[in-house]
Enzyme design. Structure first.
Site, PDB file in Angstrom:
ATOM      1  N   ARG A  35     -28.003  69.516  77.034  1.00  0.00           N
ATOM      2  CA  ARG A  35     -28.462  68.521  76.357  1.00  0.00           C
ATOM      3  C   ARG A  35     -28.192  67.016  76.893  1.00  0.00           C
ATOM      4  NH1 ARG A  35     -23.973  66.091  74.274  1.00  0.00           N
ATOM      5  NH2 ARG A  35     -22.069  67.303  73.812  1.00  0.00           N
ATOM      6  N   LYS A  87     -14.866  61.157  73.661  1.00  0.00           N
ATOM      7  CA  LYS A  87     -14.893  60.297  74.628  1.00  0.00           C
ATOM      8  C   LYS A  87     -15.056  58.885  73.982  1.00  0.00           C
ATOM      9  CE  LYS A  87     -17.058  63.716  77.322  1.00  0.00           C
ATOM     10  NZ  LYS A  87     -18.426  64.445  77.584  1.00  0.00           N
TER      11      LYS A  87
HETATM   12  P1  ADP Z   1     -20.905  64.165  74.647  1.00  0.00           P
HETATM   13  O1  ADP Z   1     -20.068  64.799  75.690  1.00  0.00           O
HETATM   14  O2  ADP Z   1     -22.268  63.949  75.019  1.00  0.00           O
HETATM   15  O3  ADP Z   1     -20.172  62.724  74.690  1.00  0.00           O
HETATM   16  P2  ADP Z   1     -19.664  64.944  72.270  1.00  0.00           P
HETATM   17  O4  ADP Z   1     -18.963  66.332  72.419  1.00  0.00           O
HETATM   18  O5  ADP Z   1     -18.923  63.675  72.203  1.00  0.00           O
HETATM   19  O6  ADP Z   1     -20.655  65.035  73.496  1.00  0.00           O
HETATM   20  O7  ADP Z   1     -20.788  65.347  71.354  1.00  0.00           O
HETATM   21  C1  ADP Z   1     -21.990  64.489  71.130  1.00  0.00           C
HETATM   22  C2  ADP Z   1     -22.361  64.060  69.707  1.00  0.00           C
HETATM   23  O8  ADP Z   1     -22.425  65.224  69.010  1.00  0.00           O
HETATM   24  C3  ADP Z   1     -21.430  63.230  69.030  1.00  0.00           C
HETATM   25  O9  ADP Z   1     -22.368  62.301  68.467  1.00  0.00           O
HETATM   26  C4  ADP Z   1     -20.587  64.408  68.192  1.00  0.00           C
HETATM   27  O10 ADP Z   1     -20.133  63.581  66.941  1.00  0.00           O
HETATM   28  C5  ADP Z   1     -21.654  65.388  68.132  1.00  0.00           C
HETATM   29  N1  ADP Z   1     -21.187  66.606  67.640  1.00  0.00           N
HETATM   30  C6  ADP Z   1     -20.881  67.522  68.838  1.00  0.00           C
HETATM   31  N2  ADP Z   1     -20.478  68.587  68.203  1.00  0.00           N
HETATM   32  C7  ADP Z   1     -20.411  68.322  66.885  1.00  0.00           C
HETATM   33  C8  ADP Z   1     -20.161  69.337  65.807  1.00  0.00           C
HETATM   34  N3  ADP Z   1     -19.595  70.582  65.977  1.00  0.00           N
HETATM   35  N4  ADP Z   1     -20.334  68.698  64.630  1.00  0.00           N
HETATM   36  C9  ADP Z   1     -20.776  67.631  64.326  1.00  0.00           C
HETATM   37  N5  ADP Z   1     -21.131  66.900  65.212  1.00  0.00           N
HETATM   38  C10 ADP Z   1     -21.028  67.124  66.580  1.00  0.00           C
HETATM   39 MG    MG Z   2     -16.819  69.068  76.158  1.00  0.00          MG
END
Ligand code: ADP
Ligand code: MG
Ligand code: ADP
Length: 449
Positions: free
Chosen positions: A292, A237
């Site tokens: 979360r 996003k």
């Molecule tokens: P949201 O839906 O809250 O935007 P994201 O999928 O963008 O969630 O992930 C939230 C945070 O966690 C971001 O900072 C992303 O970079 C980190 N993140 C999520 N999954 C991983 C992963 N497998 N490895 C590293 N960082 C992750």
């Molecule tokens: Mg998702």
């Protein structure tokens, strides 16, 4: 209520949690890696503990080190923020057995929803629509081919343990399917140490609309409205807004009902998000539940006036929610831009470095969630998100105008950021007319190349 909490995270979200704790009169313990030892936000915590060298595996993902920091400082609870250990069921389990409250849902719920293929099954069992695809993880290529033929190309190969837009590959035909399987598997193994995959039909021209849930330990489950997160790059996003400008009141109601049904089905507690894709015909499908706090939680806070981090802490301490669904009011429009230290002219490669000049925007309805400041050195080891710029105004038009002004006021020099991309998006007729989908940003960038 807790008297001391450890924050197992870094950057803007660590500061966000520190602020909430200060307002609640709770002491905080910040943990940090060697790379973050000079970060200014650490000053606002009551105590700080170094948990290891820069790489995440040895610090922010280092469970023994974090638990020992929690024990030494005698905290009662741990807030995991987002990313890192926030969805790690084994970490929540260790907290539970160490008599430390994990601020989030139970380890059982984390485990169940952390497996996205399993979560699909829960959705199906509870009559929440899912995208046509595999009923469980796929075991061999032949099975993948036969599912793809059944649902029709294009299909999306997804990692069961996936997150952050990783471990996802699209396939348009048999030949590309074999390749996509191999690539997704490799990426899932590296990123999540779990190579299991599942298949969904690839929904073209979809919007990403998600519903925020809040549930206490006494049976009250509420929704706090939806967020449209269709503007993405590489399934990550970039800009989020609430309410979703592209959906009818009827669809909105259906999404709320489905999200609440999902949360009830897994006895959900704490803050969580149920993510959906909405296709061009207004049909919606569950994609996953994030167990979360989300990066984009501030826009929900702005329109509801509810502090999600404080609620998470209150819920984890056993307090009941003080209001019911009918008391949740939605006021105006909020939009968030995620500002990353990335170089838009160079494939959006992370662009860490020192911020030489920094000036934040302000004024009515402008909020900046960031740990950055003038002279701040962005370490190269972590996520490149440096700031979230959030605006809240009565109408979408005013929110967009406010955001444009705030982006113009925002001075971040010395590093490359995604600010120019956001400015471009905010001026694009498709964005102004709320006529976009999850491939809009990539399409826009692709056309420019
Ligand atoms: P949201 O839906 O809250 O935007 P994201 O999928 O963008 O969630 O992930 C939230 C945070 O966690 C971001 O900072 C992303 O970079 C980190 N993140 C999520 N999954 C991983 C992963 N497998 N490895 C590293 N960082 C992750
Ligand atoms: Mg998702
Ligand atoms: P993650 O766990 O990485 O957040 P999600 O399953 O939530 O992964 O999907 C992230 C994004 O990927 C969605 O917002 C959407 O843009 C795209 N996506 C996921 N599944 C599909 C699908 N079946 N068809 C089209 N796009 C999809």
């Amino acid at each position: 209520m807790f008297s001391r909490i450890l924050i197992a995270n870094r950057g803007e979200i660590a500061l966000r949690v520190i602020r909430a704790c200060r307002e609640l009169g709770i002491e905080t313990v910040a943990v940090f890696s060697k790379a973050d030892e000079n970060a200014r936000y650490l000053k606002y915590a009551d105590d700080k503990v170094c948990i290891g060298p820069p790489p995440s595996e040895q610090s922010y993902l280092n469970i023994p080190s974090i638990i020992s920091a929690a024990e030494v400082t005698d905290v009662e609870a741990i807030h995991p923020g987002y990313g890192f250990l926030s969805e790690a069921s084994h970490f929540a389990e260790i907290c539970e057995s160490s008599n430390i409250t994990f601020i989030g849902p139970s380890s059982k719920t984390l485990q169940l929803m952390g497996n996205k293929s399993q979560a699909r099954k829960v959705a199906m069992e509870n009559k929440v629509p899912v995208i046509p695809g595999s009923t469980s993880t796929i075991t061999n290529q032949q099975e993948a081919v036969s599912i793809a033929h059944k649902i029709g190309f294009p299909v999306l190969i997804k990692a069961s343990a996936g997150g952050g837009g990783r471990g996802m590959r699209i396939a348009h035909n048999d030949a590309s399917l074999a390749n996509a399987l191999a690539m997704a598997q490799r990426e899932a193994e590296t990123a999540f140490k779990d190579s299991s995959l599942y298949i969904e039909k690839y929904i073209e021209h979809a919007r990403h609309v998600e519903v925020q849930i809040l549930a206490d330990q006494h049976g009250t489950i509420l929704h706090l409205g939806e967020r449209d997160c269709s503007l993405q790059r590489r399934h990550q996003k970039l800009l989020e807004e609430t309410p979703s400008p592209g959906i009818t009141p009827r669809l909105r109601g259906e999404l709320y009902t489905a999200a609440l049904r999902m949360a009830k089905a897994v006895n959900y507690t704490n803050a969580g998000t149920v993510e959906f894709l909405v296709d061009r015909d207004g049909k919606f499908y569950f994609i996953e539940m994030n167990t979360r706090l989300q990066v984009e939680h501030p826009i929900t806070e702005m329109v509801t006036g509810i502090d999600l981090v404080k609620e998470q802490i209150r819920i984890a301490s056993g307090e009941p929610l003080k209001y019911r669904q009918k008391h949740v009011r939605f006021d105006g429009v909020a939009i968030e831009c995620r500002i990353y230290a990335e170089d838009p002219d160079n494939g959006f490669r992370p662009h860490p470095g020192r911020i030489s000049t920094y000036h934040v925007p302000g004024g009515r309805g402008v909020r900046v969630d960031s740990h950055a400041h003038q002279g701040y050195e962005i370490p190269p080891f972590y996520d490149s998100l440096i700031s979230k710029l959030i605006v809240h105004q009565a109408t979408r038009q005013e929110a967009i105008a406010c955001l444009k002004g705030a982006l113009e006021e925002y001075v971040i020099e010395g590093i490359k950021t995604t600010v120019p991309l956001h400015t471009k998006l905010l001026n694009h007729p498709n964005f102004l007319n709320a006529d976009f989908n999850t491939t809009f940003v990539e399409g826009l960038l692709g056309r420019e190349q």
